[in-house]
Design a protein around this motif. Structure first.
Motif, PDB file in Angstrom:
ATOM      1  N   LEU A  23      -0.659  -8.640  -6.527  1.00 19.51           N
ATOM      2  CA  LEU A  23      -1.333  -9.203  -5.544  1.00 19.51           C
ATOM      3  C   LEU A  23      -2.215  -8.030  -5.014  1.00 19.51           C
ATOM      4  CD1 LEU A  23       2.018 -10.376  -3.477  1.00 19.51           C
ATOM      5  CD2 LEU A  23       0.344 -11.790  -4.940  1.00 19.51           C
ATOM      6  N   THR A  24      -3.635  -8.659  -4.957  1.00 15.82           N
ATOM      7  CA  THR A  24      -4.840  -7.820  -4.457  1.00 15.82           C
ATOM      8  C   THR A  24      -5.284  -8.450  -3.250  1.00 15.82           C
ATOM      9  OG1 THR A  24      -6.361  -9.300  -5.959  1.00 15.82           O
ATOM     10  CG2 THR A  24      -5.183  -7.231  -6.870  1.00 15.82           C
ATOM     11  N   PHE A  25      -6.034  -7.570  -2.400  1.00 13.25           N
ATOM     12  CA  PHE A  25      -6.554  -8.151  -1.136  1.00 13.25           C
ATOM     13  C   PHE A  25      -7.780  -7.371  -0.979  1.00 13.25           C
ATOM     14  CE2 PHE A  25      -1.806  -7.473  -1.038  1.00 13.25           C
ATOM     15  CZ  PHE A  25      -1.427  -8.619  -0.412  1.00 13.25           C
ATOM     16  N   GLU A  26      -8.725  -8.219   0.049  1.00 10.39           N
ATOM     17  CA  GLU A  26      -9.988  -7.280   0.079  1.00 10.39           C
ATOM     18  C   GLU A  26      -9.744  -5.901   1.020  1.00 10.39           C
ATOM     19  OE1 GLU A  26     -12.732 -10.124   2.353  1.00 10.39           O
ATOM     20  OE2 GLU A  26     -11.752 -11.736   1.404  1.00 10.39           O
ATOM     21  N   PRO A  27     -10.434  -5.137   0.743  1.00 15.27           N
ATOM     22  CA  PRO A  27     -10.301  -3.557   1.408  1.00 15.27           C
ATOM     23  C   PRO A  27     -10.070  -3.742   2.918  1.00 15.27           C
ATOM     24  CG  PRO A  27     -11.710  -3.254  -0.583  1.00 15.27           C
ATOM     25  CD  PRO A  27     -11.431  -5.044  -0.112  1.00 15.27           C
ATOM     26  N   GLY A  28      -9.281  -3.179   3.434  1.00 16.02           N
ATOM     27  CA  GLY A  28      -9.351  -2.976   4.773  1.00 16.02           C
ATOM     28  C   GLY A  28      -8.863  -1.657   5.214  1.00 16.02           C
ATOM     29  N   THR A  31      -6.533   0.843   2.638  1.00 14.27           N
ATOM     30  CA  THR A  31      -6.253   0.179   1.366  1.00 14.27           C
ATOM     31  C   THR A  31      -6.222   1.182   0.456  1.00 14.27           C
ATOM     32  OG1 THR A  31      -7.643  -1.857   2.189  1.00 14.27           O
ATOM     33  CG2 THR A  31      -7.316  -1.715  -0.153  1.00 14.27           C
ATOM     34  N   THR A  32      -5.142   0.983  -0.379  1.00 13.13           N
ATOM     35  CA  THR A  32      -4.966   1.827  -1.506  1.00 13.13           C
ATOM     36  C   THR A  32      -5.382   1.616  -2.965  1.00 13.13           C
ATOM     37  OG1 THR A  32      -2.812   0.960  -1.946  1.00 13.13           O
ATOM     38  CG2 THR A  32      -2.797   2.942  -0.307  1.00 13.13           C
ATOM     39  N   LEU A  33      -5.740   0.355  -3.106  1.00 15.13           N
ATOM     40  CA  LEU A  33      -6.068   0.026  -4.383  1.00 15.13           C
ATOM     41  C   LEU A  33      -7.685  -0.282  -4.426  1.00 15.13           C
ATOM     42  CD1 LEU A  33      -3.412  -2.345  -5.919  1.00 15.13           C
ATOM     43  CD2 LEU A  33      -3.958   0.047  -6.534  1.00 15.13           C
ATOM     44  N   SER A  34      -8.390   0.272  -5.274  1.00 11.77           N
ATOM     45  CA  SER A  34      -9.846   0.033  -5.196  1.00 11.77           C
ATOM     46  C   SER A  34     -10.184  -1.130  -6.073  1.00 11.77           C
ATOM     47  CB  SER A  34     -10.653   1.375  -5.629  1.00 11.77           C
ATOM     48  OG  SER A  34     -10.220   1.848  -6.939  1.00 11.77           O
ATOM     49  N   PRO A  35     -11.340  -1.871  -6.214  1.00  6.72           N
ATOM     50  CA  PRO A  35     -11.605  -2.627  -7.235  1.00  6.72           C
ATOM     51  C   PRO A  35     -11.304  -2.150  -8.764  1.00  6.72           C
ATOM     52  CG  PRO A  35     -12.960  -2.983  -5.647  1.00  6.72           C
ATOM     53  CD  PRO A  35     -12.242  -1.657  -5.175  1.00  6.72           C
ATOM     54  N   GLU A  36     -11.696  -0.794  -8.899  1.00  3.70           N
ATOM     55  CA  GLU A  36     -11.881  -0.136 -10.239  1.00  3.70           C
ATOM     56  C   GLU A  36     -10.182  -0.208 -10.661  1.00  3.70           C
ATOM     57  OE1 GLU A  36     -15.496   0.494  -8.153  1.00  3.70           O
ATOM     58  OE2 GLU A  36     -13.383   0.931  -7.606  1.00  3.70           O
ATOM     59  N   HIS A  58      -3.308  -0.862   4.880  1.00  2.00           N
ATOM     60  CA  HIS A  58      -2.289  -0.017   4.434  1.00  2.00           C
ATOM     61  C   HIS A  58      -0.852  -0.758   4.112  1.00  2.00           C
ATOM     62  CE1 HIS A  58      -0.198   3.255   2.753  1.00  2.00           C
ATOM     63  NE2 HIS A  58       0.641   3.328   3.768  1.00  2.00           N
ATOM     64  N   ASP A  59      -0.418  -1.292   5.282  1.00  2.00           N
ATOM     65  CA  ASP A  59       0.837  -1.859   5.403  1.00  2.00           C
ATOM     66  C   ASP A  59       0.916  -3.350   5.297  1.00  2.00           C
ATOM     67  OD1 ASP A  59       2.174   0.456   5.814  1.00  2.00           O
ATOM     68  OD2 ASP A  59       1.615   0.564   8.074  1.00  2.00           O
ATOM     69  N   ILE A  60       0.477  -3.858   4.151  1.00  2.00           N
ATOM     70  CA  ILE A  60       0.130  -5.308   4.112  1.00  2.00           C
ATOM     71  C   ILE A  60       1.499  -6.083   4.334  1.00  2.00           C
ATOM     72  CG2 ILE A  60       0.215  -5.212   1.654  1.00  2.00           C
ATOM     73  CD1 ILE A  60      -1.563  -7.679   3.799  1.00  2.00           C
ATOM     74  N   GLN A  61       2.771  -5.352   3.464  1.00  2.00           N
ATOM     75  CA  GLN A  61       4.063  -6.345   3.684  1.00  2.00           C
ATOM     76  C   GLN A  61       4.403  -6.217   5.152  1.00  2.00           C
ATOM     77  OE1 GLN A  61       3.357  -3.214   2.558  1.00  2.00           O
ATOM     78  NE2 GLN A  61       4.806  -1.744   2.772  1.00  2.00           N
ATOM     79  N   LYS A  62       4.132  -5.576   5.971  1.00  2.00           N
ATOM     80  CA  LYS A  62       4.302  -5.540   7.482  1.00  2.00           C
ATOM     81  C   LYS A  62       3.484  -6.635   8.217  1.00  2.00           C
ATOM     82  CE  LYS A  62       6.439  -0.987   8.143  1.00  2.00           C
ATOM     83  NZ  LYS A  62       6.254   0.193   8.668  1.00  2.00           N
ATOM     84  N   GLY A  63       1.981  -6.567   7.808  1.00  2.00           N
ATOM     85  CA  GLY A  63       1.204  -7.281   8.444  1.00  2.00           C
ATOM     86  C   GLY A  63       1.086  -8.749   8.074  1.00  2.00           C
ATOM     87  N   GLN A  64       1.412  -9.127   6.675  1.00  2.00           N
ATOM     88  CA  GLN A  64       1.253 -10.572   6.289  1.00  2.00           C
ATOM     89  C   GLN A  64       2.457 -10.883   5.345  1.00  2.00           C
ATOM     90  OE1 GLN A  64      -2.512 -11.576   4.753  1.00  2.00           O
ATOM     91  NE2 GLN A  64      -3.799 -10.050   5.873  1.00  2.00           N
ATOM     92  N   PRO A  65       3.444 -10.783   5.706  1.00  2.00           N
ATOM     93  CA  PRO A  65       4.718 -10.908   4.888  1.00  2.00           C
ATOM     94  C   PRO A  65       4.609 -12.626   4.556  1.00  2.00           C
ATOM     95  CG  PRO A  65       5.431 -10.850   7.206  1.00  2.00           C
ATOM     96  CD  PRO A  65       4.010 -10.227   7.018  1.00  2.00           C
ATOM     97  N   GLU A  66       4.154 -13.705   5.594  1.00  2.00           N
ATOM     98  CA  GLU A  66       4.219 -14.982   5.013  1.00  2.00           C
ATOM     99  C   GLU A  66       3.385 -15.071   3.899  1.00  2.00           C
ATOM    100  OE1 GLU A  66       3.573 -13.887   8.206  1.00  2.00           O
ATOM    101  OE2 GLU A  66       5.391 -14.200   9.091  1.00  2.00           O
ATOM    102  N   THR A  67       2.099 -14.388   4.006  1.00  2.00           N
ATOM    103  CA  THR A  67       0.920 -14.457   2.843  1.00  2.00           C
ATOM    104  C   THR A  67       1.696 -14.086   1.583  1.00  2.00           C
ATOM    105  OG1 THR A  67      -0.588 -14.152   4.570  1.00  2.00           O
ATOM    106  CG2 THR A  67      -1.230 -13.923   2.027  1.00  2.00           C
TER     107      THR A  67
END
Length: 82
Positions: A23-28, A31-36, A58-67
């Motif tokens: 699962l990828t996300f736009e950087p906020g 964010t730990t994963l770069s496009p590269e 950084h804490d996507i699982q806490k911020g967007q669990p429904e997504t």
């Protein structure tokens, strides 16, 4: 295209028969994963599929669990995993 990982590399680089989801996300913030990094993962990990699902920090699982939860059923169904 980047070279494959060295022999004996851990992970799913050689397991083409096992589907994987990144699962990828736009950087906020944080964010730990770069496009590269995402591109390298897609180039080197067999049967890896990326699903881009929005803005995250950084804490996507806490911020967007429904997504995250909403992204899983269609991927599971595409691979007959449920």
């Amino acid at each position: 295209m980047r070279p494959p990982p060295p022999d004996g590399a851990r992970g799913g680089a050689a397991s083409a028969d096992v589907p994987k989801l990144l699962l990828t996300f736009e950087p906020g913030p944080g964010t730990t994963l770069s496009p590269e990094m995402i591109e390298r993962a897609l180039d080197t990990i067999a049967a890896l599929e990326a699903d881009h699902i929005g803005l995250a920090g950084h804490d996507i699982q806490k911020g967007q669990p429904e997504t995250i939860a909403a992204a899983l059923p269609s991927w599971l169904d595409r691979h007959d995993l449920r």
